[in-house]
Design an enzyme around this catalytic site. Structure first.
Site, PDB file in Angstrom:
ATOM      1  N   LYS A  83       5.043  -8.385  -1.191  1.00 53.07           N
ATOM      2  CA  LYS A  83       3.741  -9.038  -1.112  1.00 53.07           C
ATOM      3  C   LYS A  83       3.572  -9.938  -2.329  1.00 53.07           C
ATOM      4  O   LYS A  83       3.750  -9.489  -3.473  1.00 53.07           O
ATOM      5  CB  LYS A  83       2.670  -7.947  -1.111  1.00 53.07           C
ATOM      6  CG  LYS A  83       1.476  -8.230  -0.236  1.00 53.07           C
ATOM      7  CD  LYS A  83       0.631  -6.955  -0.163  1.00 53.07           C
ATOM      8  CE  LYS A  83      -0.668  -7.180   0.517  1.00 53.07           C
ATOM      9  NZ  LYS A  83      -1.535  -6.003   0.430  1.00 53.07           N
TER      10      LYS A  83
HETATM   11  O1  G3P Z   1      -5.595  -5.352   2.906  1.00 60.09           O
HETATM   12  C1  G3P Z   1      -6.249  -5.775   1.770  1.00 60.09           C
HETATM   13  C2  G3P Z   1      -7.192  -4.728   1.379  1.00 60.09           C
HETATM   14  O2  G3P Z   1      -6.510  -3.708   0.752  1.00 60.09           O
HETATM   15  C3  G3P Z   1      -8.360  -5.193   0.619  1.00 60.09           C
HETATM   16  O3  G3P Z   1      -9.425  -4.625   1.218  1.00 60.09           O
HETATM   17  O4  G3P Z   1     -11.654  -3.721   1.354  1.00 60.09           O
HETATM   18  O5  G3P Z   1     -10.610  -4.123  -0.890  1.00 60.09           O
HETATM   19  O6  G3P Z   1     -11.369  -6.024   0.516  1.00 60.09           O
HETATM   20  P1  G3P Z   1     -10.846  -4.617   0.496  1.00 60.09           P
END
Ligand code: G3P
Length: 218
Positions: A83
């Site tokens: 990534k």
């Molecule tokens: O897939 C990306 C994720 O881990 C981020 O999610 O909820 O932190 O915006 P969030």
């Protein structure tokens, strides 16, 4: 549509994998830090649970460092996807690593033009962050629709759309409606996917009637 689990929670990944619904796993530095475990150990363990792509994120910020880290991480297991962030350095690393046939997930995508760049750099996956766009008053799902339209305009682009920062079931439904190839889901959202109050109510009624009948299958 494929489902990835957005977590380093081994118990949750193992549990959901039993259902046959898990097509891969994504992690990020925050998720790894939260696990409190050694990065490489946890990626190795996840790769032994699922044969699908497991995203491991680089933390260098220059292309050279990202490539170096990516090469190390890619040796952990055959199904590791590296990534990289959607920066020019990340795109350069994406090109270099994808030229070596390493799967690349380009993350932190917030615009359709960013997604176009990632596809041109040979990304295996592009990760548009739905929830974080919603957080700032935009509709994250518009981005999924735009990327899908653009990628469909150019069939030579093979990058898969991986809806990320998914916070709820509505996000999953819309990502599927708008043609995302994959959604990566926190364990809590996966749990909720199969739930419906009418399913619970209906099951209870069936079982009450069955018990009243006195019959048994086994
Ligand atoms: O897939 C990306 C994720 O881990 C981020 O999610 O909820 O932190 O915006 P969030």
């Amino acid at each position: 549509m494929k489902f990835f689990i957005d977590s380093a929670d081994i118990e949750a990944i193992t549990e959901f994998t039993k259902s046959g619904m898990v097509d891969g796993v994504t992690t990020n530095p925050s998720i790894i830090a939260k696990s409190g475990r050694d990065f490489k150990d946890v990626i190795k363990e996840i790769c032994s649970i699922t044969s699908g792509p497991v995203s491991a994120e680089v933390t260098a910020t220059n292309a050279e460092g990202m490539i170096e880290e990516g090469l190390v991480l890619s040796k952990i297991a055959k199904n590791v996807a590296i990534k990289v962030p959607l920066t020019w350095a990340g795109l350069e690393a994406c090109k270099a690593l994808s030229d070596k046939k390493i799967m690349i997930n380009v993350t932190l995508c917030f615009s359709a033009t960013q997604a176009l760049l990632a596809a041109k750099a040979g990304a295996t996956f592009i990760s548009p962050f739905i929830g974080r766009l919603d957080d700032i008053g935009e509709d994250g799902m518009d981005l999924i629709r735009d990327i899908k339209t653009i990628y469909d305009n150019y069939p030579m682009l093979k990058t898969e759309i991986l809806a990320a920062s998914v916070r709820n079931i509505e996000h999953v439904k819309k990502a599927a409606l708008y043609g995302a190839d994959i959604a990566t889901l926190p364990p809590q959202v996966v749990s909720e996917l199969a739930n419906h109050p009418l399913t619970d109510k209906g099951l209870k009624a069936f079982l009450d009637d069955w018990n009243d009948s006195g019959q048994k299958i086994l």
